[in-house]
Design a protein around this motif. Structure first.
Motif, PDB file in Angstrom:
ATOM      1  N   ALA A  54      51.978  10.272 -46.957  1.00 39.54           N
ATOM      2  CA  ALA A  54      53.386  10.611 -46.738  1.00 39.54           C
ATOM      3  C   ALA A  54      54.018  11.236 -47.974  1.00 39.54           C
ATOM      4  O   ALA A  54      54.777  12.204 -47.885  1.00 39.54           O
ATOM      5  CB  ALA A  54      54.151   9.362 -46.317  1.00 39.54           C
ATOM      6  N   HIS A  55      53.685  10.684 -49.167  1.00 38.26           N
ATOM      7  CA  HIS A  55      54.310  11.220 -50.375  1.00 38.26           C
ATOM      8  C   HIS A  55      53.824  12.639 -50.684  1.00 38.26           C
ATOM      9  O   HIS A  55      54.575  13.454 -51.240  1.00 38.26           O
ATOM     10  CB  HIS A  55      54.081  10.294 -51.574  1.00 38.26           C
ATOM     11  CG  HIS A  55      52.651  10.206 -52.012  1.00 38.26           C
ATOM     12  ND1 HIS A  55      51.746   9.315 -51.463  1.00 38.26           N
ATOM     13  CD2 HIS A  55      51.948  10.913 -52.947  1.00 38.26           C
ATOM     14  CE1 HIS A  55      50.574   9.460 -52.043  1.00 38.26           C
ATOM     15  NE2 HIS A  55      50.651  10.425 -52.945  1.00 38.26           N
ATOM     16  N   ASP A  56      52.564  12.958 -50.317  1.00 37.14           N
ATOM     17  CA  ASP A  56      52.082  14.327 -50.522  1.00 37.14           C
ATOM     18  C   ASP A  56      52.671  15.275 -49.488  1.00 37.14           C
ATOM     19  O   ASP A  56      52.901  16.453 -49.776  1.00 37.14           O
ATOM     20  CB  ASP A  56      50.550  14.364 -50.452  1.00 37.14           C
ATOM     21  CG  ASP A  56      49.900  13.852 -51.725  1.00 37.14           C
ATOM     22  OD1 ASP A  56      50.497  14.029 -52.805  1.00 37.14           O
ATOM     23  OD2 ASP A  56      48.808  13.258 -51.633  1.00 37.14           O
ATOM     24  N   ALA A  57      52.903  14.766 -48.282  1.00 32.29           N
ATOM     25  CA  ALA A  57      53.502  15.603 -47.238  1.00 32.29           C
ATOM     26  C   ALA A  57      54.924  16.023 -47.611  1.00 32.29           C
ATOM     27  O   ALA A  57      55.401  17.071 -47.164  1.00 32.29           O
ATOM     28  CB  ALA A  57      53.513  14.861 -45.903  1.00 32.29           C
ATOM     29  N   ARG A  58      55.580  15.191 -48.433  1.00 32.73           N
ATOM     30  CA  ARG A  58      56.972  15.480 -48.838  1.00 32.73           C
ATOM     31  C   ARG A  58      57.075  15.938 -50.298  1.00 32.73           C
ATOM     32  O   ARG A  58      58.180  16.137 -50.809  1.00 32.73           O
ATOM     33  CB  ARG A  58      57.830  14.235 -48.657  1.00 32.73           C
ATOM     34  CG  ARG A  58      57.950  13.765 -47.213  1.00 32.73           C
ATOM     35  CD  ARG A  58      58.867  14.641 -46.406  1.00 32.73           C
ATOM     36  NE  ARG A  58      59.016  14.160 -45.028  1.00 32.73           N
ATOM     37  CZ  ARG A  58      59.778  14.755 -44.121  1.00 32.73           C
ATOM     38  NH1 ARG A  58      60.448  15.844 -44.438  1.00 32.73           N
ATOM     39  NH2 ARG A  58      59.859  14.273 -42.897  1.00 32.73           N
ATOM     40  N   ARG A  59      55.938  16.104 -50.957  1.00 24.90           N
ATOM     41  CA  ARG A  59      55.960  16.536 -52.357  1.00 24.90           C
ATOM     42  C   ARG A  59      56.608  17.919 -52.440  1.00 24.90           C
ATOM     43  O   ARG A  59      56.199  18.849 -51.744  1.00 24.90           O
ATOM     44  CB  ARG A  59      54.542  16.602 -52.902  1.00 24.90           C
ATOM     45  CG  ARG A  59      54.452  16.842 -54.404  1.00 24.90           C
ATOM     46  CD  ARG A  59      53.010  17.123 -54.800  1.00 24.90           C
ATOM     47  NE  ARG A  59      52.154  15.963 -54.664  1.00 24.90           N
ATOM     48  CZ  ARG A  59      51.842  15.140 -55.657  1.00 24.90           C
ATOM     49  NH1 ARG A  59      52.335  15.368 -56.868  1.00 24.90           N
ATOM     50  NH2 ARG A  59      51.044  14.113 -55.458  1.00 24.90           N
ATOM     51  N   PRO A  60      57.624  18.116 -53.283  1.00 27.14           N
ATOM     52  CA  PRO A  60      58.340  19.402 -53.307  1.00 27.14           C
ATOM     53  C   PRO A  60      57.429  20.574 -53.660  1.00 27.14           C
ATOM     54  O   PRO A  60      56.596  20.483 -54.565  1.00 27.14           O
ATOM     55  CB  PRO A  60      59.405  19.193 -54.393  1.00 27.14           C
ATOM     56  CG  PRO A  60      59.592  17.718 -54.472  1.00 27.14           C
ATOM     57  CD  PRO A  60      58.225  17.122 -54.202  1.00 27.14           C
TER      58      PRO A  60
END
Length: 328
Positions: free
Chosen positions: A193-199
């Motif tokens: 999830a954090h990579d999917a939302r990484r700017p």
């Protein structure tokens, strides 16, 4: 641009040159004219496109060609839909945009699964099957996009294909991807999830506003040439999880009356129910490959009010139960 073929531009010759592969012999080995790209973009059938990839692998003499091509990924080689993805704020939004515009590149489907993690499943034309190396490359390209846009070594949580390579090729892919290539019935890559939302450092809303009208126009042109069954299928993929996969819901999405929708499907010798059943069956197979999605959740995602209705339908489609299909 075609609903059934792969669209290539002359930029593909840059890929040949990057890897010291002369374009002429590749095209000749694929049974295509050597001056194919002299007159602008061309559309190849899946079989012709796959022959080109296979010819590249054979003439390069490099069993790890897919890795080399992914490693050389840059904005210079991107076609407009992919380049536009880099303008997105993050990987999830990029995937959402590509899922809509993927048809501009070829007869593939990109399915985005539910949940906080980003599950991307690639659908290919059923026959002939694509070369295994091409399937891995297409999934690895998402890793390359994530790394190029964030300037970080993004590592997928999982990546799997129907026919993973073995030996030194498998080891080289593991080194590049950061995880081993697994086996699954459908090609899938999963990002945390954090990579999917990484700017994305390449995010550019102004550039997207420049690209979007042309992409929208090209999609409209494609839809005019596309069969009604294909349009209904694409609409169902989006509407089923929302419980709107009905004749009325699809007709609204396609800006048609229900009667017109049924009449156009009849002209193609099919029905709304037939398209609905084949779409649900294909999606069910994809979801069953994901152990994190329960069978009652799959029933919900396919638009069934009760899991028992999904059980009956799946047995009718496949002659077995969802549990046994998942176990296999």
């Amino acid at each position: 641009m075609s609903t059934t073929g792969f669209t290539l531009t002359s930029s593909i010759t840059a890929t040949f040159a990057d890897h010291d592969i002369p374009a002429g012999p590749v095209l000749r080995a694929a049974g295509l004219p050597e001056d194919l790209f002299l007159h602008g973009p061309v559309t190849l059938t899946p079989e012709q496109f796959y022959r080109c990839w296979t010819a590249m692998e054979e003439l390069s003499g490099d069993p790890e060609l897919g890795i080399r091509v992914v490693e050389r990924t840059s904005t210079e080689t991107f076609q407009p839909p992919l380049f536009a993805a880099l303008c997105s704020p993050h990987l999830r939004r990029a995937a959402e945009r590509i899922a809509v515009h993927k048809r501009l590149l070829g007869p593939q489907r990109l399915l985005i699964g539910p949940g906080d993690e980003l599950h991307l499943t690639m659908g290919w034309p059923p026959d002939p099957p694509p070369p295994p190396g091409l399937v891995v490359y297409e999934l690895a390209l998402w890793v390359a996009i994530a790394r190029l846009a964030t300037r970080a070594r993004v590592v997928p949580a999982r990546i799997a294909v129907p026919d993973p390579p073995g030996g030194t090729v498998a080891a080289s892919w593991r080194d590049y991807l950061g995880v081993p290539l697994g086996r699954a019935a459908e090609p899938v890559v999963v990002f945390a999830a954090h990579d999917a939302r990484r700017p994305f450092l390449t995010a550019n809303a102004e550039m997207w506003r420049v690209f979007e009208p042309d992409l929208r126009r090209r999609l409209a042109d494609l839809e005019r040439a596309e069969s009604m069954a294909e349009r209904v299928r694409a609409a169902l993929v989006e509407l089923l999880p929302a419980g709107e996969g009905t004749t009325a819901g699809v007709a609204r999405r396609l800006a048609l009356s229900g009667r017109t929708l049924q009449r156009r499907l009849a002209a193609e010798r099919t029905t709304f129910q037939a398209v609905l059943d084949t779409t649900r069956h294909a999606l069910a197979r994809t979801y069953l490959n994901r152990p994190d999605v329960s069978i009652p959740e799959i029933a919900f995602l396919l638009g069934y009010d009760e899991p028992s209705s999904f059980y009956r339908a799946f047995r009718q489609w496949s002659g077995t139960t969802p549990q046994r299909a998942r176990a296999r």
